[in-house]
Enzyme design. Structure first.
Site, short mmCIF file in Angstrom:
data_model
loop_
_atom_site.label_atom_id
_atom_site.label_comp_id
_atom_site.label_asym_id
_atom_site.label_seq_id
_atom_site.Cartn_x
_atom_site.Cartn_y
_atom_site.Cartn_z
CB CYS A 61 -0.35 52.16 -22.23
SG CYS A 61 0.21 50.73 -21.27
CE1 TYR A 112 -1.32 47.82 -22.20
CE2 TYR A 112 -0.82 47.14 -24.44
CZ TYR A 112 -1.00 48.14 -23.51
OH TYR A 112 -0.89 49.46 -23.87
CG HIS A 165 -3.58 52.32 -18.84
ND1 HIS A 165 -2.98 52.46 -20.08
CD2 HIS A 165 -4.10 53.55 -18.56
CE1 HIS A 165 -3.16 53.68 -20.52
NE2 HIS A 165 -3.84 54.37 -19.62
CG ASP A 210 -3.43 57.92 -19.88
OD1 ASP A 210 -2.56 57.68 -20.73
OD2 ASP A 210 -4.22 57.06 -19.45
#
Length: 710
Positions: free
Chosen positions: A316, A562, A375, A398
């Site tokens: 990310c 994560y 994130h 995103d």
């Protein structure tokens, strides 16, 4: 070169899609009425263009005034809605009473005036705000100097430029000259532009700053790393235009930041469109670069353009870093945002369902939703004329491929203001973003008879903290309040009700969550955990009632990505506690290094889940926390050679140093010689990667001085 008029300029036929900035189809150098050359016609008898000067050096006013002097390019780069200057030299003195000429800008292979891809710029007496125009500002002998102003909503990209002169028999046009190509970008300094930003410090940060800070880690142990956006580096602007070409984005839509940012969010990931980066979260990177090894966007974008295949690998923060480069390079103000405890709500019902077995263990088969420790996404600044007034400004975009949106893996732009107030009916993808920061954690017992019973509800875990880099520094700025009201406020409840009314799926009815009959509370803390060392988890029980209770507790420790996805359990321990009335008790559980070291993933995240049952009342208590192990750092030092004030001998290219083995409690040192090419504040960034440990990283702030003038 085509000498016959093409239908592209006639506008009388249906044309193929105009989706490539790189593709060309030159207009004819001579366009005669009727298409036939009259007897005795000689183009040299009329006004002819002998040269065109664009004033495109880095120090010229065109680049300085348009804030494009940092781009490492010998082309003219300007911003729309703002005049720039060119000079045209003719074969004889220009006489406005009998000579007629105009400048033309063309983009793509099938240009059309009504699509904005063929722009005949009229010579006018006064420029009009926001509109195309050219004004003669100086005439001297055979030269004419023009102020040319692109429309404030024109297409963003690389235009080919021509000068057309009218004769009694038709038009004479200059030949294709790559030296006069002109890049036109979004303009945050222009009030008529959709990306206008009225604060100079914000423009300096969100458009012109080419080095940023991305926050990661865990809510209780926030880490940061610098990221070289490199939007001004040689070849990056062309790479960003190539990204839109690969998306087959129609050129006529490339002046709209809403469309450009939405296409960018799809193209930065390669999930379904051969975009820039392939995502990988399985800790296996044999065929590419581990995400943690990247220190900037430049190598990724240049490799994508040169190889014309997706680059391996990203996660990310890498997607967000590359997307930030794309946006800032084109002139859209942008920043990277990190959300701690970010919900990935698979069915967008504003709740994350954690299913438990009757003994308190997590049921991994039923638990499909996940909580990412953090994130990263982007915010882009723009007006939203497609939404009601008040929803412009920062928009969530995103590029990490999570959920499908209108048939592609992309997200946004979604208005941050709309998300805060629960107006999730407005495009694009607002319900998904709303869930990322507002979902509730619901613990549900899956009974052996197939029924489900809601045990407990946590409304404060998700969206715990939302941050970005501060303006003018490397510190952290808390922007949580731009996304959500404080928990428990009337406005917060109203925003949730609004989201439900506007189409977010109604969550499971939690009205029947059983009230605690024992009045016992549980919490736990994980002490500072250093890679390779033992540490302890301290679980605290507090009995607020006048009754004596016994508690059976279960602690589970897992190695996690994560993203909250578990690789496997490394620790499980059951223990019992007796609580006297109005008392508290702690229980220590030791975690040995040997239990977790052999299974670690790249970001060294451990996830602990504690559930407890009060035996007398069957009340269920549940808490979960993640911890990031403290890992080694890279220490960078710089030595200077030669006279004081001269730059250190350093190169800006990627440096590779191979070390076979780093033994326990040892130090590895090496030296590199570099030569900087840009003065001012810069950063040296170094990362170390190995199959057994990643995210080992270091950086050093530098101020590079220019060479003293002789």
């Amino acid at each position: 070169m085509s000498e016959t008029p093409e239908p592209a300029f006639g506008g009388r036929r249906a044309l193929p899609p105009n989706t490539s900035n790189a593709a060309e189809n030159d207009p004819p150098t001579v366009e005669l009425q009727g298409g036939l050359t009259p007897r005795g016609f000689n183009p040299q008898d009329y006004l002819n263009v002998t040269d065109v000067h664009l004033f495109k050096e880095r120090w010229d006013s065109n680049k300085v005034d348009h804030h494009t002097d940092k781009y490492d390019s010998n082309k003219l780069i300007v911003r729309r809605g703002q005049p720039f200057y060119i000079q045209i030299d003719f074969s004889r003195p220009y006489d406005p009473r009998r000579d007629l000429f105009r400048v033309e800008y063309v983009i793509g292979r099938y240009p059309q005036e009504n699509k904005g891809t063929y722009v005949p710029v009229p010579v006018v007496s006064e420029l009009q705000s926001g509109k195309w125009g050219a004004k003669v500002v100086q005439r001297e002998d055979r030269s004419v100097r023009l102020a040319v102003q692109p429309a404030a909503d024109c297409i963003v990209g690389k235009f080919r430029m021509y000068v057309a002169v009218w004769t009694p028999y038709g038009v004479i046009r200059t030949s294709r000259n790559p030296g006069t190509d002109t890049y036109i970008l979004f303009n945050p300094w222009c009030e008529d532009d959709a990306v206008y930003l009225d604060d100079d410090k914000e423009r300096e940060e969100y458009v012109l700053n080419d080095i940023g800070v991305i926050f990661y880690g865990e809510f209780n142990d926030i880490k940061s790393r610098s990221w070289s956006y490199g939007q001004f580096e040689d070849g990056i602007l062309d790479a960003c235009l190539y990204v839109m070409d690969r998306a087959k984005m129609d050129l006529s839509g490339r002046g709209n930041p809403i469309k450009v940012s939405r296409v960018g969010s799809a193209m930065v990931n390669a999930k379904d469109d051969e975009g820039v980066l392939i995502g990988s979260w399985d800790n296996v990177y044999a065929y590419g670069i581990p995400p943690s090894a990247w220190t900037g966007s430049v190598d990724i974008l240049l490799e994508y353009k040169s190889s014309q295949t997706p680059v391996r690998y990203g996660q990310c923060w890498v997607f967000a870093g590359v997307f930030n480069t794309f946006l800032r390079c084109l002139g859209i103000p942008a920043r990277v945002v990190t959300n701690y405890f970010s919900a990935h709500d698979n069915n967008a019902n504003l709740q994350l369902d954690i299913f438990l077995e009757e003994d308190g263990n997590v049921n991994s088969k039923l638990t499909k939703d996940s909580v990412w420790n953090y994130h990263c996404w982007n915010e882009a600044w723009m007006t939203r004329p497609d939404l009601p007034v008040g929803f412009g400004g920062w928009q969530v975009v995103d590029s990490t491929p999570q959920e499908n949106s209108d048939g592609m893996y992309r997200c946004g732009p979604a208005s941050v203001q709309a998300i805060k107030h629960g107006h999730v009916c407005f495009q694009f993808d607002a319900p998904f973003v709303f869930a990322e920061v507002n979902s509730d954690l619901i613990y549900i017992t899956a009974k052996k008879d197939g029924t489900h019973e809601v045990q407990t509800l946590d409304t404060t875990h998700i969206g715990k903290l939302i941050v970005t880099k501060e303006i003018g520094g490397d510190g952290m700025k808390d922007i949580t309040d731009t996304y959500k009201f404080q928990e428990g406020q009337e406005e917060e409840r109203l925003a949730l009700e609004t989201a439900l009314m506007y189409g977010a799926k109604k969550p499971l009815n939690t009205e029947g969550v059983p009230k605690s009959r024992s009045n016992i509370h549980m919490n736990f803390e994980v002490e500072t955990a250093v890679l390779g060392r033992d540490f302890k988890v301290v679980v605290t029980f507090k009995n607020n009632s006048p009754t004596r209770y016994s508690v059976t507790a279960y602690l589970s420790g897992s190695i996690t990505f994560y993203t909250g996805v578990s690789k496997g359990e490394f620790k499980n321990e059951t223990f019992s506690v007796t609580l006297e009335p109005l008392s508290f008790k702690t229980e220590e559980v030791w975690v040995r290094a040997g239990e977790y070291m052999g299974q670690l993933l790249e970001q060294a995240f451990l996830h602990f889940f504690v559930t407890a049952r009060v035996n007398e009342t069957n009340d269920i208590l549940a808490k979960q926390k993640s911890v990031a192990l403290t890992i080694p750092k890279v220490i960078i030092k710089v030595g200077f050679r030669g006279k004081l004030g001269l730059p250190p001998e350093v190169t800006r290219s990627c440096l590779l140093h191979l070390v076979r083995e780093i033994r326990p409690s040892s130090t590895v040192q090496w030296e590199e010689v570099c030569r900087p090419w840009v003065s001012g504040p810069r950063k040296l960034i170094a990362s170390v990667t190995s199959d057994s440990l990643r995210h080992v990283y270091g950086e050093l702030d530098l101020r590079i001085q220019g060479r003293p003038s002789v």
